[in-house]
Scaffold this active site. Structure first.
Site, PDB file in Angstrom:
ATOM      1  N   ASP A   1      54.483  70.928  29.435  1.00 46.05           N
ATOM      2  CA  ASP A   1      54.367  72.289  28.907  1.00 46.05           C
ATOM      3  C   ASP A   1      54.637  72.318  27.405  1.00 46.05           C
ATOM      4  O   ASP A   1      55.444  71.534  26.888  1.00 46.05           O
ATOM      5  CB  ASP A   1      55.367  73.203  29.618  1.00 46.05           C
ATOM      6  CG  ASP A   1      55.344  74.613  29.057  1.00 46.05           C
ATOM      7  OD1 ASP A   1      54.338  75.307  29.251  1.00 46.05           O
ATOM      8  OD2 ASP A   1      56.322  74.993  28.383  1.00 46.05           O
TER       9      ASP A   1
ATOM     10  N   GLU B   1      49.452  70.467  27.874  1.00 45.63           N
ATOM     11  CA  GLU B   1      49.085  71.854  27.549  1.00 45.63           C
ATOM     12  C   GLU B   1      49.105  71.987  26.025  1.00 45.63           C
ATOM     13  O   GLU B   1      50.162  72.132  25.415  1.00 45.63           O
ATOM     14  CB  GLU B   1      50.075  72.841  28.175  1.00 45.63           C
ATOM     15  CG  GLU B   1      49.639  74.283  27.977  1.00 45.63           C
ATOM     16  CD  GLU B   1      50.806  75.264  27.820  1.00 45.63           C
ATOM     17  OE1 GLU B   1      50.607  76.446  28.140  1.00 45.63           O
ATOM     18  OE2 GLU B   1      51.882  74.859  27.361  1.00 45.63           O
TER      19      GLU B   1
END
Length: 688
Positions: free
Chosen positions: A352, A407
């Site tokens: 993330d 991401e």
């Protein structure tokens, strides 16, 4: 130049002259990277230097990344306990808890070199451990300023919160019968079809759902739908439920709000038995600011695991930022990855917030035009880049089938190229522009104004040689302030007109047809993997919103209404069936694992898109009112073609206008730069 400056210059030149083993392969793939050759050499030189230091100081990365076996708390064969922490700014450390009646001074840690502290506690007279399973503990930190702080070990394996408490407690987890994995990891799938999941909302009931609920009620649905990979969100413990798991407080602890560590292990084991791999949504980009039950100020200082001062704080996320150049920080984070792979048997990670890690500006206020100068230079955080190179190199060396996904919204080149080429080593990146494009189209354009070329460009605009995970919507699009694609398409009509017992009105008809077509187009054209957020496959209505003060702590929108699919008379079942058969068709033909599609038509007037991938011809008619007869489409391989997936089938909520017995034969007639073509007898418009 003075003599004292010469060594610095020599070191700099040495870094530039590092040989990146397969850099030439990278530059052949993308010659526009040639001006930045020295940047790749410097990055790789820093990476190599860290590997060498690990070998010299720790005996190699294998041993280094197993530090979870020595830090925190560990029971020895004789049932004595060893506690170990890194707290460089602390004056003294003590252990307190249920075992010593919460005496703050009876069990001092001994100070070791490099800011480390150790404590040995012998077994009790009956030879059992002095600290029993499920008992509470605290580290008492005495600072140089004379403060006494109560902390949770950064390496804590299990933390819980009493219903009336705000702060989490460190609970010693040493079960008498630990879960034993029964099933081997499945082989890395040829095509990656990801079901993005959140355990806590995986139930129609307004409560926090459990690991056991997911194992017994959700895994069978995922298997039936044809997904071969689960991406589990919000597993790393986070004190604030509404953070969606992105404000992590305990990095080695699986969230206790869903159940025990053993129940999570069972979930993953059962998934493996079904041939499904499981990825962890790992958050190493930042950490919660919590002090009493987080990493922040563990030793009483502003730094420890983080940068001190402004560099250690994320202004938008209100969280702390890791110092990736710190030796003990590398130990902590790399061991954290190893822990989830070894202890729980995850199969890889979705990292993330990678954009925030890559740049000193964290992507804040940066539009990223695609100019290569945006990806190289002093604004790039090379400490973070080297950490990610190390993480990917170690994971892929130790676990051949490990999958890592980044991401990143910036488009950083070489993110998904091998470390040996000078890349960061990820397997996939998220195609984050695609869901934004679909939302923009639905918000801003009438059906007749949809731009086929723009849609196709968004689907196919990805760096050659770097694999992407395509998705029409993820959890981001469903969060409060936005809503699911189904709700954008059908809105309030979903409350009253989703019954299959009554004729579809125009809103529901349009919504159901577009929902299927948008997802299939994304699936077929958008990437080398596909992702769906749980529930959205059947057109989940409304949006996501976790319990918080602003909604009176309501769970109404923090759930997934799987019960809607189980009702035969509702049209959600039709969307579910299409999603299932879309995945099963991909499993048969493997277009996600094939090279990018050849796009033969993106006709603005006809609103038709045609492309070929894995010897499958995809034909879409997005026109709201026009249908076409004997429509010529380009074909590569000659032969006979049949319909294998048809969004207009009645059991998918369509109108059954195509004859599936029809056979389509190619002609040796060149069309759209392909050697063959064929006539498609009927190409129906969107709405009847």
């Amino acid at each position: 130049m003075t003599a004292r400056h010469k060594p610095l210059r020599i070191m700099a030149e040495a870094e530039y002259n590092v040989s990146v083993p397969r850099l030439n392969s990278l530059l052949e793939l993308d010659p526009y990277l040639k001006p930045f050759e020295k940047d790749f050499q410097r990055r790789y030189g820093l990476f190599e230097k860290q590997l060498t230091l690990l070998e010299e100081a720790e005996g190699g990365f294998d041993q280094f990344t197993r530090s979870y076996k020595s830090y925190g708390v560990h029971r020895m064969p004789d049932n004595s306990l060893v506690f170990k922490e890194w707290a460089p700014a602390a004056e003294a450390l003590f252990l307190t808890g249920d075992f010593n009646g919460w005496d703050n001074f009876s069990h001092p840690y001994a100070k070791k070199d490099f800011g480390k502290w150790e404590l040995h506690i012998p077994p009790k007279e009956d030879k059992t451990p002095a600290v029993t399973h499920n008992s509470k503990l605290k580290v008492v930190v005495h600072t140089r300023m004379g403060e006494r702080l109560y902390r949770i070990s950064p390496w804590a394996k299990y933390v819980t919160r009493h219903e009336k408490s705000v702060i989490y407690d460190w609970v010693h987890w040493d079960p008498p019968q630990p879960y034993i994995h029964k099933h081997p990891r499945p082989q890395k799938p040829r095509s990656l079809r990801i079901y993005e999941s959140h355990v806590g909302i995986a139930s129609p009931e307004g409560k926090v759902a459990s690991y056991s609920n997911f194992t017994h009620n959700v895994l069978p649905r995922i298997k039936d739908l044809g997904y071969n990979c689960i991406q589990l969100m919000a597993i790393m413990e986070h004190a604030y439920y509404a953070s969606f798991g992105y404000q992590v407080t305990s990095f080695f602890a699986a969230s206790s709000r869903y159940g025990t560590p053993e129940e999570l292990k069972e979930l993953i084991d059962v998934a493996h038995s079904l041939g499904i791999i499981v990825l962890l949504d790992v958050v190493h980009s930042h950490a919660s600011k919590n002090t009493e039950d987080g990493l922040n100020s563990f030793d009483g200082s502003d730094s420890c695991f983080f940068h001190s001062g402004p560099r250690g704080e994320h202004s938008l996320w209100d969280s702390r930022l890791f110092n990736y150049s710190g030796w003990e920080v590398l130990r902590f984070l790399l061991s954290n990855l190893r822990w989830w792979m070894e202890e729980y048997r995850f199969d890889g990670f979705r990292f993330d917030g990678v954009t925030s890690m890559l740049y000193h500006h964290h992507g804040i206020g940066s539009g990223f035009s695609g100019d290569y100068a945006e990806y190289f230079g002093l604004h790039v955080d090379e400490d973070s880049i080297v950490y990610l190179m190390l993480a990917n190199h170690i994971l892929h060396t130790l676990y051949q089938d490990c999958i890592t996904i980044a991401e990143d919204v910036s488009g950083m080149p070489t993110l998904c190229r091998p470390v040996q080429e000078g890349g960061l080593g990820f397997d996939f990146r998220l195609a984050m522009a695609i869901p934004d494009k679909w939302i923009q189209i639905l918000k801003e354009f009438k059906d007749e104004d949809w731009n086929m070329g723009n849609i196709v460009h968004t689907m196919s605009n990805r760096r050659y040689g770097e694999k992407c995970i395509a998705y029409a919507e993820s959890h981001d699009q469903a969060l409060v302030g936005d809503k699911t694609l189904a709700f954008w398409l059908m809105d309030k009509d979903m409350y009253t007109n989703m019954s299959a017992l009554i004729p579809m009105n125009s809103v529901i008809d349009r919504g159901i047809q577009l929902h299927k077509m948008m997802r299939l187009l994304t699936h077929g054209l958008g990437g080398e993997g596909y992702l769906n957020f749980m529930g959205n496959e059947f057109g989940h209505p409304e949006w996501l919103d976790f319990p918080r003060v602003g909604n009176n702590e309501s769970y109404h929108y923090a759930r997934r209404q799987f019960n809607l699919v189980d009702m035969d008379h509702l049209r959600y079942r039709q969307l579910y069936a299409f999603d299932r058969d879309m995945n099963r068709t991909e499993d048969k033909y493997g277009w996600l694992a094939a090279p990018p599609a050849y796009i033969s038509a993106k006709h603005e007037g006809d609103k038709v898109i045609v492309f070929e991938r894995a010897n499958v011809i995809f034909i879409f008619n997005f026109h709201p009112t026009n249908s076409y007869s004997n429509y010529r489409v380009a074909v590569g391989p000659p032969g006979k073609y049949k319909i294998k997936l048809d969004s207009d089938e009645i059991h998918y909520g369509g109108h059954g206008r195509l004859d599936h017995n029809t056979e389509f034969f190619t002609e040796p007639m060149e069309f759209s730069n392909l050697p063959n073509s064929m006539l498609v007898s009927k190409l129906y418009y969107l709405l009847p």
